[in-house]
Design a protein around this motif. Structure first.
Motif, PDB file in Angstrom:
ATOM      1  N   LYS A   1      52.050   6.502   4.074  1.00 18.61           N
ATOM      2  CA  LYS A   1      51.364   6.200   4.999  1.00 18.61           C
ATOM      3  C   LYS A   1      50.686   4.436   4.641  1.00 18.61           C
ATOM      4  O   LYS A   1      49.584   4.949   3.629  1.00 18.61           O
ATOM      5  CB  LYS A   1      50.662   6.892   5.921  1.00 18.61           C
ATOM      6  N   LEU A   2      50.977   4.142   5.103  1.00 17.78           N
ATOM      7  CA  LEU A   2      49.509   2.640   4.809  1.00 17.78           C
ATOM      8  C   LEU A   2      47.782   2.747   5.038  1.00 17.78           C
ATOM      9  O   LEU A   2      48.096   3.565   5.994  1.00 17.78           O
ATOM     10  CB  LEU A   2      49.275   0.998   5.177  1.00 17.78           C
ATOM     11  N   GLY A   3      46.927   2.909   3.767  1.00 18.00           N
ATOM     12  CA  GLY A   3      45.229   3.126   3.949  1.00 18.00           C
ATOM     13  C   GLY A   3      45.488   4.401   3.304  1.00 18.00           C
ATOM     14  O   GLY A   3      43.772   4.899   3.925  1.00 18.00           O
ATOM     15  N   THR A   4      46.423   5.025   3.002  1.00 20.31           N
ATOM     16  CA  THR A   4      46.418   5.998   1.939  1.00 20.31           C
ATOM     17  C   THR A   4      45.592   5.873   0.950  1.00 20.31           C
ATOM     18  O   THR A   4      45.979   4.665   0.138  1.00 20.31           O
ATOM     19  CB  THR A   4      47.799   6.875   1.690  1.00 20.31           C
ATOM     20  N   SER A   5      44.187   7.488   1.035  1.00 20.79           N
ATOM     21  CA  SER A   5      43.272   6.899  -0.623  1.00 20.79           C
ATOM     22  C   SER A   5      44.406   6.294  -2.227  1.00 20.79           C
ATOM     23  O   SER A   5      44.888   7.236  -1.933  1.00 20.79           O
ATOM     24  CB  SER A   5      42.498   7.916  -0.385  1.00 20.79           C
TER      25      SER A   5
ATOM     26  N   ALA B   1      71.021 -12.621   7.095  1.00 22.23           N
ATOM     27  CA  ALA B   1      71.945 -12.488   6.010  1.00 22.23           C
ATOM     28  C   ALA B   1      71.127 -11.697   4.888  1.00 22.23           C
ATOM     29  O   ALA B   1      71.455 -12.088   3.841  1.00 22.23           O
ATOM     30  CB  ALA B   1      73.034 -13.284   5.738  1.00 22.23           C
ATOM     31  N   TYR B   2      69.412 -12.289   4.783  1.00 21.52           N
ATOM     32  CA  TYR B   2      69.176 -12.054   3.584  1.00 21.52           C
ATOM     33  C   TYR B   2      68.091 -11.265   4.195  1.00 21.52           C
ATOM     34  O   TYR B   2      67.681 -10.693   3.427  1.00 21.52           O
ATOM     35  CB  TYR B   2      68.182 -13.477   3.857  1.00 21.52           C
ATOM     36  N   VAL B   3      68.285 -10.941   5.313  1.00 17.54           N
ATOM     37  CA  VAL B   3      67.031  -9.214   5.395  1.00 17.54           C
ATOM     38  C   VAL B   3      67.249  -8.421   7.298  1.00 17.54           C
ATOM     39  O   VAL B   3      67.809  -9.116   7.242  1.00 17.54           O
ATOM     40  CB  VAL B   3      65.546 -10.238   5.049  1.00 17.54           C
ATOM     41  N   LEU B   4      66.827  -7.425   6.638  1.00 16.24           N
ATOM     42  CA  LEU B   4      66.762  -6.691   7.570  1.00 16.24           C
ATOM     43  C   LEU B   4      64.752  -6.060   7.678  1.00 16.24           C
ATOM     44  O   LEU B   4      64.605  -5.758   6.848  1.00 16.24           O
ATOM     45  CB  LEU B   4      67.521  -5.444   7.979  1.00 16.24           C
ATOM     46  N   SER B   5      64.386  -6.377   8.736  1.00 16.35           N
ATOM     47  CA  SER B   5      63.070  -6.021   9.016  1.00 16.35           C
ATOM     48  C   SER B   5      63.378  -4.843   9.997  1.00 16.35           C
ATOM     49  O   SER B   5      63.758  -5.019  11.124  1.00 16.35           O
ATOM     50  CB  SER B   5      62.245  -7.233   9.593  1.00 16.35           C
ATOM     51  N   TYR B   6      61.657  -4.060  10.124  1.00 12.71           N
ATOM     52  CA  TYR B   6      61.216  -3.205  11.578  1.00 12.71           C
ATOM     53  C   TYR B   6      60.259  -3.212  11.561  1.00 12.71           C
ATOM     54  O   TYR B   6      59.115  -3.210  10.553  1.00 12.71           O
ATOM     55  CB  TYR B   6      62.059  -1.506  10.922  1.00 12.71           C
ATOM     56  N   LYS B   7      59.477  -3.497  12.968  1.00 12.21           N
ATOM     57  CA  LYS B   7      58.183  -3.983  13.058  1.00 12.21           C
ATOM     58  C   LYS B   7      58.099  -2.160  13.561  1.00 12.21           C
ATOM     59  O   LYS B   7      58.623  -1.925  15.078  1.00 12.21           O
ATOM     60  CB  LYS B   7      58.162  -4.806  14.203  1.00 12.21           C
ATOM     61  N   SER B   8      56.579  -1.621  13.228  1.00  9.50           N
ATOM     62  CA  SER B   8      56.247  -0.360  13.823  1.00  9.50           C
ATOM     63  C   SER B   8      54.679  -0.215  13.853  1.00  9.50           C
ATOM     64  O   SER B   8      54.015  -0.021  12.403  1.00  9.50           O
ATOM     65  CB  SER B   8      57.561   0.903  13.763  1.00  9.50           C
ATOM     66  N   GLN B   9      53.926   0.019  14.374  1.00  7.72           N
ATOM     67  CA  GLN B   9      53.134   0.664  14.403  1.00  7.72           C
ATOM     68  C   GLN B   9      51.410  -0.368  13.441  1.00  7.72           C
ATOM     69  O   GLN B   9      51.365  -0.019  12.532  1.00  7.72           O
ATOM     70  CB  GLN B   9      51.695   2.230  13.721  1.00  7.72           C
ATOM     71  N   GLY B  10      51.648  -1.247  14.252  1.00  5.49           N
ATOM     72  CA  GLY B  10      50.822  -2.894  12.625  1.00  5.49           C
ATOM     73  C   GLY B  10      51.847  -2.265  11.208  1.00  5.49           C
ATOM     74  O   GLY B  10      51.205  -3.466  10.228  1.00  5.49           O
TER      75      GLY B  10
ATOM     76  N   SER C   1      65.788  -4.573  -1.905  1.00  6.22           N
ATOM     77  CA  SER C   1      64.764  -4.370  -2.316  1.00  6.22           C
ATOM     78  C   SER C   1      64.474  -3.491  -1.019  1.00  6.22           C
ATOM     79  O   SER C   1      64.744  -4.052   0.334  1.00  6.22           O
ATOM     80  CB  SER C   1      63.731  -5.414  -2.864  1.00  6.22           C
ATOM     81  N   ILE C   2      63.278  -2.851  -0.751  1.00  8.47           N
ATOM     82  CA  ILE C   2      62.731  -1.996   0.644  1.00  8.47           C
ATOM     83  C   ILE C   2      61.498  -2.128  -0.120  1.00  8.47           C
ATOM     84  O   ILE C   2      60.547  -1.620  -0.909  1.00  8.47           O
ATOM     85  CB  ILE C   2      63.324  -0.697   0.247  1.00  8.47           C
ATOM     86  N   LYS C   3      61.064  -2.302   0.800  1.00 11.07           N
ATOM     87  CA  LYS C   3      58.943  -3.256   1.199  1.00 11.07           C
ATOM     88  C   LYS C   3      58.146  -1.887   2.336  1.00 11.07           C
ATOM     89  O   LYS C   3      59.497  -2.495   3.540  1.00 11.07           O
ATOM     90  CB  LYS C   3      58.608  -4.572   1.135  1.00 11.07           C
ATOM     91  N   LEU C   4      57.004  -1.889   2.242  1.00  6.91           N
ATOM     92  CA  LEU C   4      56.271  -1.134   3.795  1.00  6.91           C
ATOM     93  C   LEU C   4      54.544  -2.113   3.214  1.00  6.91           C
ATOM     94  O   LEU C   4      54.720  -2.327   2.652  1.00  6.91           O
ATOM     95  CB  LEU C   4      56.636   0.417   3.278  1.00  6.91           C
ATOM     96  N   PHE C   5      55.039  -2.693   4.321  1.00  6.98           N
ATOM     97  CA  PHE C   5      53.525  -3.867   4.516  1.00  6.98           C
ATOM     98  C   PHE C   5      52.764  -4.109   5.531  1.00  6.98           C
ATOM     99  O   PHE C   5      53.618  -3.647   6.650  1.00  6.98           O
ATOM    100  CB  PHE C   5      53.175  -4.922   3.268  1.00  6.98           C
ATOM    101  N   ALA C   6      52.231  -4.369   5.397  1.00  2.14           N
ATOM    102  CA  ALA C   6      50.917  -4.592   7.356  1.00  2.14           C
ATOM    103  C   ALA C   6      51.523  -5.762   7.723  1.00  2.14           C
ATOM    104  O   ALA C   6      51.687  -7.037   6.817  1.00  2.14           O
ATOM    105  CB  ALA C   6      49.343  -5.125   6.382  1.00  2.14           C
ATOM    106  N   ASN C   7      51.677  -5.831   9.010  1.00  9.68           N
ATOM    107  CA  ASN C   7      52.061  -6.282   9.905  1.00  9.68           C
ATOM    108  C   ASN C   7      51.310  -8.205  10.235  1.00  9.68           C
ATOM    109  O   ASN C   7      50.655  -7.641  11.535  1.00  9.68           O
ATOM    110  CB  ASN C   7      53.353  -6.029  10.723  1.00  9.68           C
ATOM    111  N   ARG C   8      50.741  -8.529   9.677  1.00  9.54           N
ATOM    112  CA  ARG C   8      49.278  -9.309  10.455  1.00  9.54           C
ATOM    113  C   ARG C   8      49.712 -10.804  10.672  1.00  9.54           C
ATOM    114  O   ARG C   8      50.618 -11.186  10.124  1.00  9.54           O
ATOM    115  CB  ARG C   8      48.315  -9.125   9.317  1.00  9.54           C
TER     116      ARG C   8
END
Length: 234
Positions: free
Chosen positions: A118-122, A202-211, A227-234
């Motif tokens: 989870k994002l924010g983990t130390s 055709a180039y990307v699928l994205s899912y927004k959730s909890q920032g 590729s698969i990435k998870l990052f902050a949605n700012r």
């Protein structure tokens, strides 16, 4: 008249006796003409092309039962299959153990994760879980430089507070924790597993959730996940 012949007879006898003695000595001193006999076991040698000269005529003593038993023990030891006493060559390195993602840590809309993180983990928690990274470098594209730790199958980035900023999966051989979805699968597989995406091209699928933003980059020709990435949605 008898007296006249006595000296002559006595004079001849010593001469005759001497002749007999000389003849006897000559016979005893003459060498024998009969050839000597030899023991066949000593001189009968086998000559082969590998050994053109006969071996020594002196025969070796017969081995004792103790010598025979020692020889058999030595021969038996040469055929043993236990090589623990021999120097061991270096073995190939063991393959890296792939991390397993617990079911409760898999991606959910109310708890977005990737690799179970989870994002924010130390940073300390992540290093304790996955160990030492294969590579480490600084990515200075954004305003705040990120420390990137590469674990071969995936990489993570930490901000200046040493908390998790992103997760990037780039290997088909690892479970990203998306409820069975892997790299190389079709875009439709992602939709079937994760549901309707917020962005679908055709180039990307994205899912927004909890920032956060879960992004799946696609091959437009094959419509497969690259590729698969998870990052902050700012």
């Amino acid at each position: 008249m008898n007296n006249l012949f006595k000296p002559k007879v006595l004079g001849y006898m010593p001469v005759a006796l001497a002749s007999l003695l000389v003849a006897g000595c000559q016979e005893s001193s003459a060498p024998s003409l009969q050839p000597p006999t030899y023991t066949p076991s000593v001189y009968a040698q086998t000559v082969t092309p590998e050994h053109p000269f006969p071996s020594s005529a002196v025969s070796s003593p017969a081995p004792t039962p103790e010598d025979v038993s020692k020889h058999e023990a030595q021969v038996a030891n040469t055929n043993k299959s236990d090589y623990s006493d021999l120097p061991q060559t270096s073995t190939a390195p063991k393959p890296t153990v792939k991390p397993k993602i617990k079911e409760e840590d898999a991606y959910q809309q109310e708890k977005p994760t990737l690799m179970g993180l989870k994002l924010g983990t130390s940073k300390s928690v992540i290093l304790e879980r996955f160990g030492k990274p294969k590579k480490q470098f600084v990515m200075d594209e954004d305003e705040d430089a990120l420390q990137v730790y590469d674990f071969t199958d995936f990489s993570v980035g930490f901000n200046k507070k040493d908390t998790l900023e992103f997760v990037d999966v780039h290997s088909t051989e690892i479970d990203p924790g998306l409820r069975g979805l892997h790299l190389g699968q079709k875009a439709q597989d992602a939709i079937d597993i994760l549901g309707k995406p917020d962005t679908n091209t055709a180039y990307v699928l994205s899912y927004k959730s909890q920032g956060t933003l879960l992004r799946l980059d696609l091959d437009p020709q094959e419509s497969t996940i690259q590729s698969i990435k998870l990052f902050a949605n700012r």
